[in-house]
Write a protein that holds these residues in place. Structure first.
Motif, PDB file in Angstrom:
ATOM      1  N   LEU A 272      79.394  15.882  43.979  1.00 52.73           N
ATOM      2  CA  LEU A 272      78.835  16.094  45.312  1.00 52.73           C
ATOM      3  C   LEU A 272      79.733  15.430  46.346  1.00 52.73           C
ATOM      4  O   LEU A 272      79.918  14.209  46.329  1.00 52.73           O
ATOM      5  N   LEU A 273      80.292  16.222  47.246  1.00 56.86           N
ATOM      6  CA  LEU A 273      81.146  15.721  48.321  1.00 56.86           C
ATOM      7  C   LEU A 273      80.297  15.598  49.588  1.00 56.86           C
ATOM      8  O   LEU A 273      79.702  16.573  50.043  1.00 56.86           O
ATOM      9  N   ILE A 274      80.239  14.367  50.136  1.00 56.99           N
ATOM     10  CA  ILE A 274      79.352  14.060  51.258  1.00 56.99           C
ATOM     11  C   ILE A 274      80.199  13.738  52.482  1.00 56.99           C
ATOM     12  O   ILE A 274      81.121  12.919  52.416  1.00 56.99           O
ATOM     13  N   SER A 275      79.872  14.343  53.603  1.00 62.02           N
ATOM     14  CA  SER A 275      80.581  14.044  54.838  1.00 62.02           C
ATOM     15  C   SER A 275      79.917  12.865  55.558  1.00 62.02           C
ATOM     16  O   SER A 275      78.856  12.395  55.147  1.00 62.02           O
ATOM     17  N   PRO A 276      80.521  12.356  56.624  1.00 66.36           N
ATOM     18  CA  PRO A 276      80.021  11.132  57.270  1.00 66.36           C
ATOM     19  C   PRO A 276      78.643  11.287  57.908  1.00 66.36           C
ATOM     20  O   PRO A 276      78.283  12.357  58.415  1.00 66.36           O
ATOM     21  N   PRO A 332      82.117  25.866  40.140  1.00 66.41           N
ATOM     22  CA  PRO A 332      80.704  26.009  40.538  1.00 66.41           C
ATOM     23  C   PRO A 332      79.911  24.717  40.473  1.00 66.41           C
ATOM     24  O   PRO A 332      78.787  24.668  40.971  1.00 66.41           O
ATOM     25  N   HIS A 333      80.479  23.670  39.875  1.00 71.55           N
ATOM     26  CA  HIS A 333      79.776  22.394  39.784  1.00 71.55           C
ATOM     27  C   HIS A 333      80.101  21.468  40.958  1.00 71.55           C
ATOM     28  O   HIS A 333      79.651  20.324  40.991  1.00 71.55           O
ATOM     29  N   LEU A 334      80.888  21.965  41.915  1.00 74.67           N
ATOM     30  CA  LEU A 334      81.199  21.210  43.125  1.00 74.67           C
ATOM     31  C   LEU A 334      80.180  21.559  44.204  1.00 74.67           C
ATOM     32  O   LEU A 334      79.862  22.730  44.427  1.00 74.67           O
ATOM     33  N   HIS A 335      79.661  20.524  44.887  1.00 69.07           N
ATOM     34  CA  HIS A 335      78.615  20.717  45.883  1.00 69.07           C
ATOM     35  C   HIS A 335      78.962  19.945  47.156  1.00 69.07           C
ATOM     36  O   HIS A 335      79.792  19.041  47.144  1.00 69.07           O
ATOM     37  N   HIS A 336      78.286  20.282  48.239  1.00 66.24           N
ATOM     38  CA  HIS A 336      78.536  19.659  49.530  1.00 66.24           C
ATOM     39  C   HIS A 336      77.218  19.202  50.143  1.00 66.24           C
ATOM     40  O   HIS A 336      76.184  19.875  50.007  1.00 66.24           O
ATOM     41  N   LEU A 337      77.245  18.045  50.803  1.00 65.19           N
ATOM     42  CA  LEU A 337      76.099  17.546  51.557  1.00 65.19           C
ATOM     43  C   LEU A 337      76.591  17.056  52.907  1.00 65.19           C
ATOM     44  O   LEU A 337      77.455  16.175  52.981  1.00 65.19           O
ATOM     45  N   ASP A 338      76.050  17.619  53.958  1.00 67.02           N
ATOM     46  CA  ASP A 338      76.360  17.160  55.315  1.00 67.02           C
ATOM     47  C   ASP A 338      75.737  15.777  55.498  1.00 67.02           C
ATOM     48  O   ASP A 338      74.524  15.604  55.358  1.00 67.02           O
ATOM     49  N   GLY A 339      76.566  14.790  55.820  1.00 68.37           N
ATOM     50  CA  GLY A 339      76.073  13.429  55.971  1.00 68.37           C
ATOM     51  C   GLY A 339      75.017  13.273  57.046  1.00 68.37           C
ATOM     52  O   GLY A 339      74.232  12.316  57.017  1.00 68.37           O
ATOM     53  N   LEU A 340      74.958  14.195  57.996  1.00 70.76           N
ATOM     54  CA  LEU A 340      73.942  14.110  59.036  1.00 70.76           C
ATOM     55  C   LEU A 340      72.539  14.312  58.481  1.00 70.76           C
ATOM     56  O   LEU A 340      71.554  13.964  59.137  1.00 70.76           O
ATOM     57  N   GLU A 341      72.439  14.867  57.266  1.00 69.89           N
ATOM     58  CA  GLU A 341      71.127  14.981  56.624  1.00 69.89           C
ATOM     59  C   GLU A 341      70.653  13.628  56.091  1.00 69.89           C
ATOM     60  O   GLU A 341      69.462  13.441  55.853  1.00 69.89           O
ATOM     61  N   LEU A 342      71.579  12.697  55.889  1.00 69.97           N
ATOM     62  CA  LEU A 342      71.206  11.345  55.469  1.00 69.97           C
ATOM     63  C   LEU A 342      70.871  10.456  56.659  1.00 69.97           C
ATOM     64  O   LEU A 342      69.951   9.637  56.596  1.00 69.97           O
ATOM     65  N   LEU A 343      71.632  10.591  57.738  1.00 75.13           N
ATOM     66  CA  LEU A 343      71.368   9.830  58.961  1.00 75.13           C
ATOM     67  C   LEU A 343      71.954  10.619  60.118  1.00 75.13           C
ATOM     68  O   LEU A 343      73.174  10.792  60.197  1.00 75.13           O
TER      69      LEU A 343
END
Length: 381
Positions: A272-276, A332-343
Motif C-alpha cells: 500500500l503506497l500512501i501519499s502525505p 495487482p497487489h499494489l494499492h494506493h491510499l490518499d493521505g488526506l483520508e487519514l488526516l
C-alpha cells in the motif's frame, strides 16, 4: 519469590520491531535498521532516528507478579531550557491489554545550543521501572519502549519464570514513513498510529519510519526486500517536499526504483503506497521549509517553480496516484491510499506545529487506516 535476573540476549526475551541490537557500555540498544546500513549514509540524524525505538517491544511469557526493567535513556536539552525533553513512556501490555504505564527515567542528556548544533553529552545513570501486582498465572507480556527516546536495556528482573513467546500466527506488517509515522508526538508507544492500526487489524507491525529522513533511500528498500513481510506500506512525500530532495523529473523514477527493489523480494505481497496527510504550508508551495517565529512550519519555495518541476504536496499526491495506476496492470497487489483520508485539510487544528499531528490525531489516523486497510475489501484483508 525473590526477583531474578533474566538475560536480555540469548535467552527467552524476544525483541520485536528492532532489526539490530547494539552492545553498549551498559547493555543493549535496539535499532530499527540493520547494522550494515550504517555504512551507507553520512547524516548523523539518520542514525539518531533509527535509535528511537518507535514500535520496539520486548516480548515474553511469564507467571511473574512483579517485573523490573533497568534502562538508560538519552534525551535532549536546549541551552536555556531548564529541563531536558521528557523521555516518554514505557508501556506494559499483558495478554494484549494495557496493564501499566511508567514515565521513562531521564538518563543521558545531550545539550545543544539549537537544532543542528554540536551536542554535549552529560552522562547519566540507568533507572529502574517497576510493574507490580500483575495477574497470576502464565501470561503474554510486551514492554513497549518510548517511541521518541533512544533507550538502552540494562537489565530485566522477574519474580517468576520467564519463557519465550509462542508463535501466534499473526501476519507481519512492515511500514515505512516519516516522522508522521514515527509519531514522536504520540502520548505513548502504543498510541502511534501504526501500532493503533496493527492492534485493530490483529497484525504485528515493524515500523521502519525515519523522522525527517523518509527519502526513498535504497538501503531501506533493500532492508524491506530481505525481511519477512506479509503486508507492506510506504508513506511517502512529506520529507521529499520539505527538503526539496527531488524534482518531478527524478521523483517518479525514484519511487519506481524503490518499489522495484521491494518487489524483487516480495513480488505478491500486498503493498500500500500512501501519499502525505495534510500540511497547509506545503499544499501548493514547494519547500524547503523552516519553523516560523510562531513555531509553525512555513514553506520557503516559490509557487511559480511548481510549473518547472518543484514538488508541492498536491503534485506529490497526483504523481503517486499516477504511478500506482500505471503499475497495477502488472502488479495487482499494489494499492494506493490518499493521505488526506487519514488526516485532511479540515483538520489543520490537529497539527500543533502545522506539520505533526497531535496525540489524539495519531489515534484517529490509526483507526482510519485500519478501517481502510483491514476492511473486507481492503488491501490488507
Amino acid at each position: 519469590m525473590a526477583m531474578r535476573g533474566v538475560p536480555l540476549v540469548g535467552g527467552p526475551v524476544e525483541f520485536r520491531g528492532a532489526l539490530d541490537l547494539e552492545t553498549t557500555r551498559v547493555g543493549v540498544m535496539p535499532r530499527r535498521l540493520p547494522a550494515w546500513t550504517k555504512d551507507q549514509y553520512q547524516d548523523p540524524s539518520v542514525y539518531g532516528v533509527t535509535l528511537m525505538p518507535s514500535g520496539v517491544r520486548l516480548v515474553f511469557r511469564t507467571d511473574a507478579r512483579s517485573l523490573e526493567f533497568e534502562v538508560l535513556t538519552s534525551t535532549g536539552q536546549l541551552d536555556g531550557d531548564p529541563h531536558p525533553r521528557p523521555p516518554g513512556m514505557l508501556e506494559l501490555l499483558v495478554d494484549g491489554a494495557l496493564a501499566g504505564r511508567r514515565r521513562a527515567p531521564v538518563g543521558n542528556v545531550l545539550r545543544m545550543a539549537g537544532p543542528g548544533a554540536e551536542q554535549r553529552l552529560i552522562p547519566g545513570e540507568p533507572g529502574t521501572v517497576r510493574f507490580v501486582g500483575l495477574q497470576a498465572g502464565m501470561k503474554n507480556v510486551e514492554l513497549w519502549l518510548p517511541q521518541q527516546t533512544p533507550t538502552e536495556l540494562v537489565a530485566l528482573r522477574a519474580d517468576g519464570e520467564v519463557l519465550a513467546p509462542l508463535a501466534d500466527g499473526r501476519r507481519n506488517w512492515v511500514h515505512y514513513g516519516s516522522s508522521i509515522s514515527q509519531c514522536i508526538e504520540a502520548d505513548g508507544p502504543t498510541g502511534t498510529w501504526p501500532v493503533v492500526a496493527a492492534a485493530l487489524g490483529g497484525v504485528e507491525v515493524i515500523n521502519l519510519s525515519q523522522a525527517g529522513n523518509a527519502l526513498l533511500d535504497p538501503y531501506v528498500a533493500r532492508t524491506i526486500r530481505d525481511m519477512p513481510a506479509d503486508l507492506i506500506s510506504l508513506k511517502v512525500g512529506i520529507n521529499i517536499a520539505s527538503l526539496c530532495a527531488f524534482r518531478l523529473r527524478t521523483f517518479g523514477p525514484a519511487v519506481h526504483g524503490f518499489l522495484d527493489t521491494i518487489r524483487d523480494g516480495h513480488p505478491d505481497v500486498p503493498l500500500l503506497l500512501i501519499s502525505p496527510v495534510s500540511c497547509p504550508a506545503l499544499e501548493e508551495v514547494p519547500g524547503p521549509t523552516s519553523m516560523g517565529p510562531d513555531g509553525r512550519v512555513t514553506a520557503l519555495g516559490d509557487p511559480a517553480d511548481v510549473a518547472g518541476g518543484a514538488l508541492s504536496l498536491t503534485v506529490v499526491r497526483a504523481e503517486l496516484a499516477r504511478i500506482v495506476a500505471a503499475r497495477r496492470a502488472s502488479d495487482p497487489h499494489l494499492h494506493h491510499l490518499d493521505g488526506l483520508e487519514l488526516l485532511g485539510p479540515d483538520e489543520a487544528d490537529d497539527l500543533a506545529d502545522g506539520l505533526h499531528p497531535t496525540a489524539a490525531a495519531y489515534r484517529r489516523m490509526g483507526k482510519r487506516f485500519a478501517a481502510h486497510a483491514f476492511a473486507s475489501d481492503g488491501p490488507f484483508r
